[in-house]
Design a protein around this motif. Structure first.
Motif, PDB file in Angstrom:
ATOM      1  N   SER A   1      33.745 -22.889   3.570  1.00 26.77           N
ATOM      2  CA  SER A   1      33.415 -21.743   2.721  1.00 26.77           C
ATOM      3  C   SER A   1      34.641 -21.159   2.050  1.00 26.77           C
ATOM      4  CB  SER A   1      32.646 -20.693   3.524  1.00 26.77           C
ATOM      5  OG  SER A   1      33.335 -20.330   4.684  1.00 26.77           O
ATOM      6  N   CYS A   2      34.423 -20.607   0.863  1.00 29.43           N
ATOM      7  CA  CYS A   2      35.491 -19.998   0.074  1.00 29.43           C
ATOM      8  C   CYS A   2      35.675 -18.541   0.502  1.00 29.43           C
ATOM      9  CB  CYS A   2      35.140 -20.073  -1.407  1.00 29.43           C
ATOM     10  SG  CYS A   2      33.703 -19.064  -1.852  1.00 29.43           S
ATOM     11  N   ALA A   3      36.494 -17.811  -0.207  1.00 26.10           N
ATOM     12  CA  ALA A   3      36.772 -16.414   0.153  1.00 26.10           C
ATOM     13  C   ALA A   3      35.499 -15.563   0.169  1.00 26.10           C
ATOM     14  CB  ALA A   3      37.774 -15.830  -0.841  1.00 26.10           C
TER      15      ALA A   3
ATOM     16  N   LEU B   1      29.655 -21.854   0.998  1.00 23.84           N
ATOM     17  CA  LEU B   1      30.060 -23.235   1.303  1.00 23.84           C
ATOM     18  C   LEU B   1      30.177 -24.053   0.018  1.00 23.84           C
ATOM     19  CD1 LEU B   1      27.881 -24.478   4.327  1.00 23.84           C
ATOM     20  CD2 LEU B   1      30.381 -24.465   4.242  1.00 23.84           C
ATOM     21  N   HIS B   2      31.290 -24.761  -0.113  1.00 24.61           N
ATOM     22  CA  HIS B   2      31.456 -25.685  -1.225  1.00 24.61           C
ATOM     23  C   HIS B   2      31.706 -27.084  -0.661  1.00 24.61           C
ATOM     24  CE1 HIS B   2      32.054 -22.746  -4.557  1.00 24.61           C
ATOM     25  NE2 HIS B   2      32.520 -21.960  -3.600  1.00 24.61           N
ATOM     26  N   PHE B   3      31.044 -28.077  -1.226  1.00 26.67           N
ATOM     27  CA  PHE B   3      31.347 -29.458  -0.832  1.00 26.67           C
ATOM     28  C   PHE B   3      32.785 -29.773  -1.237  1.00 26.67           C
ATOM     29  CE2 PHE B   3      26.744 -30.501  -0.520  1.00 26.67           C
ATOM     30  CZ  PHE B   3      26.794 -31.219   0.675  1.00 26.67           C
TER      31      PHE B   3
ATOM     32  N   ALA C   1      26.507 -19.429 -10.322  1.00 32.31           N
ATOM     33  CA  ALA C   1      27.911 -19.781 -10.129  1.00 32.31           C
ATOM     34  C   ALA C   1      28.514 -18.926  -9.016  1.00 32.31           C
ATOM     35  CB  ALA C   1      28.668 -19.556 -11.426  1.00 32.31           C
ATOM     36  N   CYS C   2      29.414 -19.514  -8.243  1.00 34.57           N
ATOM     37  CA  CYS C   2      30.062 -18.739  -7.178  1.00 34.57           C
ATOM     38  C   CYS C   2      31.153 -17.858  -7.791  1.00 34.57           C
ATOM     39  CB  CYS C   2      30.664 -19.692  -6.146  1.00 34.57           C
ATOM     40  SG  CYS C   2      31.435 -18.808  -4.777  1.00 34.57           S
ATOM     41  N   PRO C   3      31.246 -16.605  -7.368  1.00 34.33           N
ATOM     42  CA  PRO C   3      32.262 -15.722  -7.951  1.00 34.33           C
ATOM     43  C   PRO C   3      33.702 -16.207  -7.739  1.00 34.33           C
ATOM     44  CG  PRO C   3      31.100 -14.652  -6.105  1.00 34.33           C
ATOM     45  CD  PRO C   3      30.369 -15.913  -6.425  1.00 34.33           C
TER      46      PRO C   3
END
Ligand SMILES: [Zn+2]
Length: 331
Positions: free
Chosen positions: A156-158, A162-164, A212-214
């Motif tokens: 997972s990002c900040a 979760l990002h592949f 889209a993820c921030p």
């Protein structure tokens, strides 16, 4: 280790048995990726508390002069770990969500007081309701790592999304008919040579994030993984005391029989398990499981349990893919 190759067995996020082989070079790359993607940014040293079913030299290889690695064995009762956890006061806490939730409850009750900088959920699917509860107690985002035999797949990002790891993997999607945002990933891992992973289809159903993820990352974002939300079983110890057994252990016993193809295990009473299996040979599977459970109970000081076998499999594809269920209330 087998020569210079690390050999590991895994039950994976989807609960399938798997074997993995990695060379020293691949292991070093894996460690680098964990450091880059999982350890807190702008922190260069600290203590990592890691709750797992079994320790592995793959995991401890993350340790360094700066990062200390502390293993907590899930087979020991959590109550025995809490004091050590509080004394350790780790900067990073890594555990399955079922364990994190219990630690959060103790923290809320004031029975343990820790201030981790990063909390990472592993090995089981993190349910949104559990996540919310943990985040409220610890006042921070609960992160996730999606890792299995087939590789280090996503983290997972900040923002906790979760990002592949598309910088390490190619992800192809086998969409569910009629559902444009839900797919089985087919992965190819560019970092694995000892055991090539090429167009390997996973059993986990991934729901794609549609907005889209921030964080701005272009790597494929996951809304959630439909996977297991299995229950913790509760048995009696040989001395009559209660002992909790995490789903991962039951999964491992079930997968020890080669004959078992699909399963659901229900704990219907403190000393009774109802085991539904689909098997090539039902009789052989029952015999092997009877033996495997007998040994498991003995090795872990648990009282014997009645096992009831059923060759009918309840429908698995319900809202939650639960293979391990407890059907009575804890008191
Ligand atoms: Zn993101």
């Amino acid at each position: 280790m087998l020569g210079r190759i690390t050999v590991g067995l895994s039950s994976g996020t989807s609960g399938n048995r798997g074997l993995f082989l990695v060379s020293g070079r691949e292991r070093a790359k894996w460690v680098a990726a964990v450091w880059q993607k999982v350890l807190p940014k702008k922190m260069y040293k600290g203590k990592i508390a890691f709750f797992l079913r079994a320790n592995s030299n793959l995991y401890t290889s993350v340790k360094s002069k700066r990062w200390q690695f502390h293993f907590f064995d899930l087979m020991q009762p959590l109550s025995e770990h809490l004091e050590r956890l509080a004394t350790l006061s780790p900067e990073v806490l890594v555990a399955p969500p079922s364990v994190l939730l219990r630690i959060a409850h103790r923290q809320a009750e004031g029975k343990v007081l820790i201030h981790p900088k990063k909390i990472i959920s592993v090995a089981e699917v993190l349910e949104p309701a559990d996540r919310k509860e943990m985040e409220a107690v610890f006042g921070q985002t609960v992160h996730q790592v999606y890792q299995c035999t087939e590789g280090f797949l996503a983290s997972s990002c900040a923002f906790g999304v979760l990002h592949f790891h598309e910088d390490r993997l190619r992800i192809e999607k086998e969409y569910l008919p009629g559902n444009p945002a839900c797919f089985y990933p087919i992965i190819t891992d560019f970092n694995r040579i000892t055991q090539p992973i090429v167009r390997y289809k996973l059993n986990d159903l991934v729901h794609e994030r549609t907005t889209a993820c921030p964080c701005g990352s272009v790597m494929l974002a996951i809304d959630h993984i439909e996977g297991r939300a299995d229950d913790i079983f509760e048995f009696s110890g040989a001395g009559g005391q209660k002992k909790q057994v995490f789903p991962d252990f039951i999964r491992r016993v079930m997968l020890s029989s080669e004959a078992v193809q699909e399963y659901v295990v229900e704990q219907t009473a403190p000393a009774q398990l109802l085991i539904h299996i689909q098997a090539q040979n039902f009789e052989i599977a029952c015999r092997e499981l009877q033996e495997a459970f007998g040994q498991f109970f003995k090795e872990n000081g648990l009282a014997e349990c009645e096992l009831i076998f059923n060759s009918d499999l309840p429908l698995l594809r319900d809202a939650k893919l639960r293979r391990i269920k407890r059907r009575f209330q804890e008191d």
